[in-house]
Write a protein that holds these residues in place. Structure first.
Motif, PDB file in Angstrom:
ATOM      1  N   LEU A  34      65.112 -55.083 -53.408  1.00 23.42           N
ATOM      2  CA  LEU A  34      64.991 -53.623 -53.436  1.00 23.42           C
ATOM      3  C   LEU A  34      65.898 -53.070 -54.528  1.00 23.42           C
ATOM      4  CD1 LEU A  34      65.144 -52.838 -49.593  1.00 23.42           C
ATOM      5  CD2 LEU A  34      63.126 -53.323 -51.010  1.00 23.42           C
ATOM      6  N   ALA A  35      65.334 -52.259 -55.417  1.00 25.01           N
ATOM      7  CA  ALA A  35      66.095 -51.668 -56.506  1.00 25.01           C
ATOM      8  C   ALA A  35      66.261 -50.167 -56.266  1.00 25.01           C
ATOM      9  CB  ALA A  35      65.394 -51.905 -57.840  1.00 25.01           C
ATOM     10  N   TYR A  36      67.473 -49.659 -56.534  1.00 19.00           N
ATOM     11  CA  TYR A  36      67.762 -48.227 -56.368  1.00 19.00           C
ATOM     12  C   TYR A  36      68.341 -47.681 -57.672  1.00 19.00           C
ATOM     13  CZ  TYR A  36      67.129 -48.667 -51.314  1.00 19.00           C
ATOM     14  OH  TYR A  36      66.599 -48.883 -50.068  1.00 19.00           O
ATOM     15  N   THR A  41      70.048 -42.303 -52.656  1.00 16.62           N
ATOM     16  CA  THR A  41      70.548 -42.636 -51.325  1.00 16.62           C
ATOM     17  C   THR A  41      69.915 -43.940 -50.869  1.00 16.62           C
ATOM     18  OG1 THR A  41      70.867 -40.309 -50.730  1.00 16.62           O
ATOM     19  CG2 THR A  41      70.707 -41.884 -48.919  1.00 16.62           C
ATOM     20  N   VAL A  42      70.758 -44.893 -50.510  1.00 11.59           N
ATOM     21  CA  VAL A  42      70.286 -46.193 -50.039  1.00 11.59           C
ATOM     22  C   VAL A  42      70.068 -46.149 -48.523  1.00 11.59           C
ATOM     23  CG1 VAL A  42      70.821 -48.662 -49.876  1.00 11.59           C
ATOM     24  CG2 VAL A  42      71.492 -47.359 -51.923  1.00 11.59           C
ATOM     25  N   ARG A  59      76.910 -51.045 -57.877  1.00  9.73           N
ATOM     26  CA  ARG A  59      78.000 -50.583 -57.014  1.00  9.73           C
ATOM     27  C   ARG A  59      77.519 -49.403 -56.189  1.00  9.73           C
ATOM     28  NH1 ARG A  59      84.113 -49.442 -59.044  1.00  9.73           N
ATOM     29  NH2 ARG A  59      84.031 -51.719 -59.131  1.00  9.73           N
ATOM     30  N   VAL A  60      77.923 -49.351 -54.931  1.00 11.58           N
ATOM     31  CA  VAL A  60      77.577 -48.246 -54.050  1.00 11.58           C
ATOM     32  C   VAL A  60      78.847 -47.645 -53.467  1.00 11.58           C
ATOM     33  CG1 VAL A  60      75.351 -49.268 -53.435  1.00 11.58           C
ATOM     34  CG2 VAL A  60      77.353 -49.703 -51.984  1.00 11.58           C
ATOM     35  N   LYS A  61      78.732 -46.422 -52.960  1.00 12.28           N
ATOM     36  CA  LYS A  61      79.847 -45.813 -52.241  1.00 12.28           C
ATOM     37  C   LYS A  61      79.395 -45.483 -50.832  1.00 12.28           C
ATOM     38  CE  LYS A  61      78.991 -41.086 -53.889  1.00 12.28           C
ATOM     39  NZ  LYS A  61      79.532 -39.944 -54.687  1.00 12.28           N
ATOM     40  N   ILE A  98      75.180 -44.339 -47.592  1.00 12.66           N
ATOM     41  CA  ILE A  98      75.356 -45.288 -48.695  1.00 12.66           C
ATOM     42  C   ILE A  98      74.589 -44.764 -49.902  1.00 12.66           C
ATOM     43  CG2 ILE A  98      75.109 -47.670 -49.466  1.00 12.66           C
ATOM     44  CD1 ILE A  98      77.003 -47.357 -47.093  1.00 12.66           C
ATOM     45  N   THR A  99      75.301 -44.581 -51.024  1.00 14.42           N
ATOM     46  CA  THR A  99      74.709 -44.016 -52.231  1.00 14.42           C
ATOM     47  C   THR A  99      74.950 -44.951 -53.402  1.00 14.42           C
ATOM     48  OG1 THR A  99      75.220 -41.801 -51.395  1.00 14.42           O
ATOM     49  CG2 THR A  99      74.605 -41.979 -53.716  1.00 14.42           C
ATOM     50  N   ALA A 100      73.936 -45.133 -54.219  1.00 19.15           N
ATOM     51  CA  ALA A 100      74.076 -45.982 -55.410  1.00 19.15           C
ATOM     52  C   ALA A 100      74.888 -45.249 -56.466  1.00 19.15           C
ATOM     53  CB  ALA A 100      72.696 -46.350 -55.952  1.00 19.15           C
TER      54      ALA A 100
END
Length: 230
Positions: A34-36, A41-42, A59-61, A98-100
């Protein structure tokens, strides 16, 4: 979100992060790539979780909502991070947004399949425990930062968590996003700007119209008191 149908890329990522040792005969498992996109928003806090996600690129936060409707920064995750482990074990809705931060790629495995086929896989369970214990450690650290550290300490920790010496910042520290960053760090926009101005005056960072760049990495490291959002 985009599903990437590339069996060679999937195999390469499984090998690179040694996931083939956890999932033997991985060809038989319903993995998805899966690509974001950056800023996408993941996982949405409060939604139902469907997949266990292995972050293999980008990287995600992770942020958590507070009563005021704002978000508080929990951590940044980089490969190889496991996302959805808490939700898998406790069978609860998604606990953090979770956000990319950059373009990201995940290996996804459906919860339904895991419950049916993997709960007897000792290698998988040991790896799951490792990730959960690390997450507990980082949550404890970020809680200490948010509750006890000054805004100067928090900003230093934030900057060091998203960069390496000499890097310039793009989307995370664009001028239009300083209000969001203030929310993430649990402070006001005005207070954050005062701290940024002070660090600029001390030649620790350099602020331009759109970015912030670290000038004195060692001094910023000292101000962070060894704490990181990761």
């Amino acid at each position: 979100m985009q599903v990437i149908r590339d069996s060679i890329l999937l195999r390469d990522k499984l090998m690179k992060f040694k996931l083939h040792k956890i999932f033997e005969q991985y060809e038989e498992r319903p993995f998805k790539l899966l690509a974001y996109a950056e800023g996408e928003t993941v996982l949405r806090e409060g939604a139902e979780a469907e997949y266990l996600l292995y972050l293999v690129e980008g990287r995600v936060k992770a942020t958590s909502s507070v009563e005021t409707g704002k978000s508080l920064l929990l951590r940044f995750n980089h490969p190889l991070a496991l996302i959805g482990d808490l939700e898998l074990v406790r069978q609860i809705p998604i606990q953090s947004q979770i956000t990319a931060v950059t373009e990201c790629l995940f290996i996804a495995l459906p919860f339904d399949y895991i419950y049916k086929k993997e709960m007897g896989n000792n290698a998988f369970l040991q790896d799951l425990l490792k990730h959960l214990s690390y997450k507990l450690e980082t949550i404890t650290t970020s809680s200490r930062v948010n509750l006890l550290a000054s805004v100067e300490n928090r900003l230093a920790s934030f900057l060091l968590s998203i960069s390496t010496p000499g890097n310039e910042f793009g989307t995370e520290l664009q001028t239009g996003n300083t209000r969001e960053i203030a929310n993430l760090l649990g402070t006001t926009h005005r207070h954050l700007n005062r701290v940024i101005h002070d660090l600029t005056e001390r030649d620790i960072i350099e602020k331009t119209r759109q970015t912030i760049r670290i000038l004195n990495y060692e001094k910023l490291k000292e101000l962070s008191q060894g704490l990181r959002y990761e």
